[in-house]
Scaffold this motif. Structure first.
Motif, PDB file in Angstrom:
ATOM      1  N   PHE A 151     -11.424   7.222   1.778  1.00  0.00           N
ATOM      2  CA  PHE A 151     -10.730   6.996   0.505  1.00  0.00           C
ATOM      3  C   PHE A 151      -9.224   6.960   0.745  1.00  0.00           C
ATOM      4  O   PHE A 151      -8.710   7.751   1.545  1.00  0.00           O
ATOM      5  CB  PHE A 151     -11.048   8.129  -0.478  1.00  0.00           C
ATOM      6  CG  PHE A 151     -12.523   8.287  -0.747  1.00  0.00           C
ATOM      7  CD1 PHE A 151     -13.122   7.646  -1.822  1.00  0.00           C
ATOM      8  CD2 PHE A 151     -13.314   9.087   0.071  1.00  0.00           C
ATOM      9  CE1 PHE A 151     -14.490   7.797  -2.068  1.00  0.00           C
ATOM     10  CE2 PHE A 151     -14.680   9.242  -0.162  1.00  0.00           C
ATOM     11  CZ  PHE A 151     -15.268   8.596  -1.237  1.00  0.00           C
ATOM     12  N   ALA A 152      -8.515   6.071   0.045  1.00  0.00           N
ATOM     13  CA  ALA A 152      -7.061   5.968   0.170  1.00  0.00           C
ATOM     14  C   ALA A 152      -6.422   6.089  -1.206  1.00  0.00           C
ATOM     15  O   ALA A 152      -6.892   5.484  -2.172  1.00  0.00           O
ATOM     16  CB  ALA A 152      -6.668   4.643   0.807  1.00  0.00           C
ATOM     17  N   SER A 153      -5.332   6.849  -1.274  1.00  0.00           N
ATOM     18  CA  SER A 153      -4.652   7.053  -2.554  1.00  0.00           C
ATOM     19  C   SER A 153      -3.890   5.812  -2.997  1.00  0.00           C
ATOM     20  O   SER A 153      -3.609   5.642  -4.180  1.00  0.00           O
ATOM     21  CB  SER A 153      -3.701   8.247  -2.475  1.00  0.00           C
ATOM     22  OG  SER A 153      -2.657   7.984  -1.543  1.00  0.00           O
ATOM     23  N   LYS A 154      -3.539   4.932  -2.033  1.00  0.00           N
ATOM     24  CA  LYS A 154      -2.845   3.677  -2.342  1.00  0.00           C
ATOM     25  C   LYS A 154      -3.497   2.561  -1.530  1.00  0.00           C
ATOM     26  O   LYS A 154      -4.043   2.808  -0.457  1.00  0.00           O
ATOM     27  CB  LYS A 154      -1.357   3.765  -1.970  1.00  0.00           C
ATOM     28  CG  LYS A 154      -0.607   4.817  -2.764  1.00  0.00           C
ATOM     29  CD  LYS A 154       0.855   4.849  -2.376  1.00  0.00           C
ATOM     30  CE  LYS A 154       1.574   5.931  -3.165  1.00  0.00           C
ATOM     31  NZ  LYS A 154       3.014   5.914  -2.919  1.00  0.00           N
ATOM     32  N   ARG A 155      -3.422   1.355  -2.024  1.00  0.00           N
ATOM     33  CA  ARG A 155      -3.981   0.204  -1.306  1.00  0.00           C
ATOM     34  C   ARG A 155      -2.960  -0.340  -0.313  1.00  0.00           C
ATOM     35  O   ARG A 155      -1.753  -0.200  -0.517  1.00  0.00           O
ATOM     36  CB  ARG A 155      -4.383  -0.890  -2.299  1.00  0.00           C
ATOM     37  CG  ARG A 155      -5.564  -0.475  -3.161  1.00  0.00           C
ATOM     38  CD  ARG A 155      -5.939  -1.593  -4.118  1.00  0.00           C
ATOM     39  NE  ARG A 155      -6.991  -1.179  -5.016  1.00  0.00           N
ATOM     40  CZ  ARG A 155      -8.282  -1.412  -4.801  1.00  0.00           C
ATOM     41  NH1 ARG A 155      -8.674  -2.056  -3.725  1.00  0.00           N
ATOM     42  NH2 ARG A 155      -9.188  -1.007  -5.670  1.00  0.00           N
ATOM     43  N   LYS A 156      -3.471  -0.969   0.728  1.00  0.00           N
ATOM     44  CA  LYS A 156      -2.602  -1.601   1.717  1.00  0.00           C
ATOM     45  C   LYS A 156      -1.733  -2.658   1.055  1.00  0.00           C
ATOM     46  O   LYS A 156      -2.166  -3.317   0.110  1.00  0.00           O
ATOM     47  CB  LYS A 156      -3.449  -2.298   2.791  1.00  0.00           C
ATOM     48  CG  LYS A 156      -3.810  -1.465   3.947  1.00  0.00           C
ATOM     49  CD  LYS A 156      -4.716  -2.261   4.855  1.00  0.00           C
ATOM     50  CE  LYS A 156      -4.169  -2.316   6.237  1.00  0.00           C
ATOM     51  NZ  LYS A 156      -5.096  -3.020   7.145  1.00  0.00           N
ATOM     52  N   GLN A 157      -0.521  -2.789   1.573  1.00  0.00           N
ATOM     53  CA  GLN A 157       0.381  -3.856   1.146  1.00  0.00           C
ATOM     54  C   GLN A 157       0.588  -4.725   2.379  1.00  0.00           C
ATOM     55  O   GLN A 157       1.330  -4.340   3.279  1.00  0.00           O
ATOM     56  CB  GLN A 157       1.689  -3.280   0.628  1.00  0.00           C
ATOM     57  CG  GLN A 157       1.501  -2.469  -0.631  1.00  0.00           C
ATOM     58  CD  GLN A 157       2.771  -1.793  -1.101  1.00  0.00           C
ATOM     59  OE1 GLN A 157       3.785  -1.772  -0.404  1.00  0.00           O
ATOM     60  NE2 GLN A 157       2.715  -1.219  -2.284  1.00  0.00           N
TER      61      GLN A 157
END
Length: 131
Positions: free
Chosen positions: A42-48
Motif C-alpha cells: 500500500f502507498a499513501s501517495k501515487r507515483k508521479q
C-alpha cells in the motif's frame, strides 16, 4: 485490521486506507523478500511519473495463518523524506515482525539491511512492487 498494530508507529497505521499497489496478492515463495505468507503493498501517495513524491509512505503487509486464523505478521515500510539519504533515493526503510496475533511487533531491520536488495529496484524508485 490495520488499526492498533502494537509496536508499529502511528504514521503507518492507516495503510489499509491507502492505494493498493499490487493488482493481486503476492504469494509466499522461497525467493520472495520478506517471507511472511501472502503480502500486499500500500502507498499513501501515487507515483508521479517514475518516482513517488516526497512524503510518501509505503507499507508491505505480510499475512500469516496460525491456528486457522490469518493475522498481520510483517510490516515492511518505506518513508520518502527529502534529503534524508540521497544515495538511497531519500527512502527510510524499516521492517517489523511478530509471531502471533496478540504479540507486539519488533523492529528486525532498517536502512542498511535493506539497501542491497532494494538497489536492484532503483529504476522503480527503489520499490519492487509494480501494478
Amino acid at each position: 485490521l490495520a488499526a492498533g498494530l502494537p509496536g508499529i508507529p502511528k504514521l503507518y497505521q492507516p495503510y489499509r486506507s491507502w492505494h493498493k499497489v499490487n493488482a493481486k496478492p503476492i504469494p509466499d515463495t522461497p525467493t520472495t523478500a520478506h517471507p511472511a505468507g501472502v503480502k500486499n503493498v500500500f502507498a499513501s501517495k501515487r507515483k508521479q511519473g517514475a518516482r513517488y513524491p516526497y512524503g510518501t509512505l509505503i507499507v508491505k503487509e505480510g499475512l500469516t495463518t496460525a491456528d486457522g486464523k490469518r493475522f498481520v505478521s510483517l510490516i515492511a515500510a518505506m518513508r520518502k523524506v527529502r534529503g534524508i539519504d540521497p544515495q538511497h533515493g531519500d527512502w527510510q526503510f524499516r521492517e517489523w515482525t511478530r509471531a502471533s496475533p496478540t504479540a507486539r511487533f519488533s523492529l528486525i531491520a532498517k536502512d542498511a539491511t535493506c539497501w542491497s536488495c532494494h538497489a536492484l529496484a532503483k529504476k522503480n524508485d527503489w520499490v519492487y512492487t509494480k501494478k
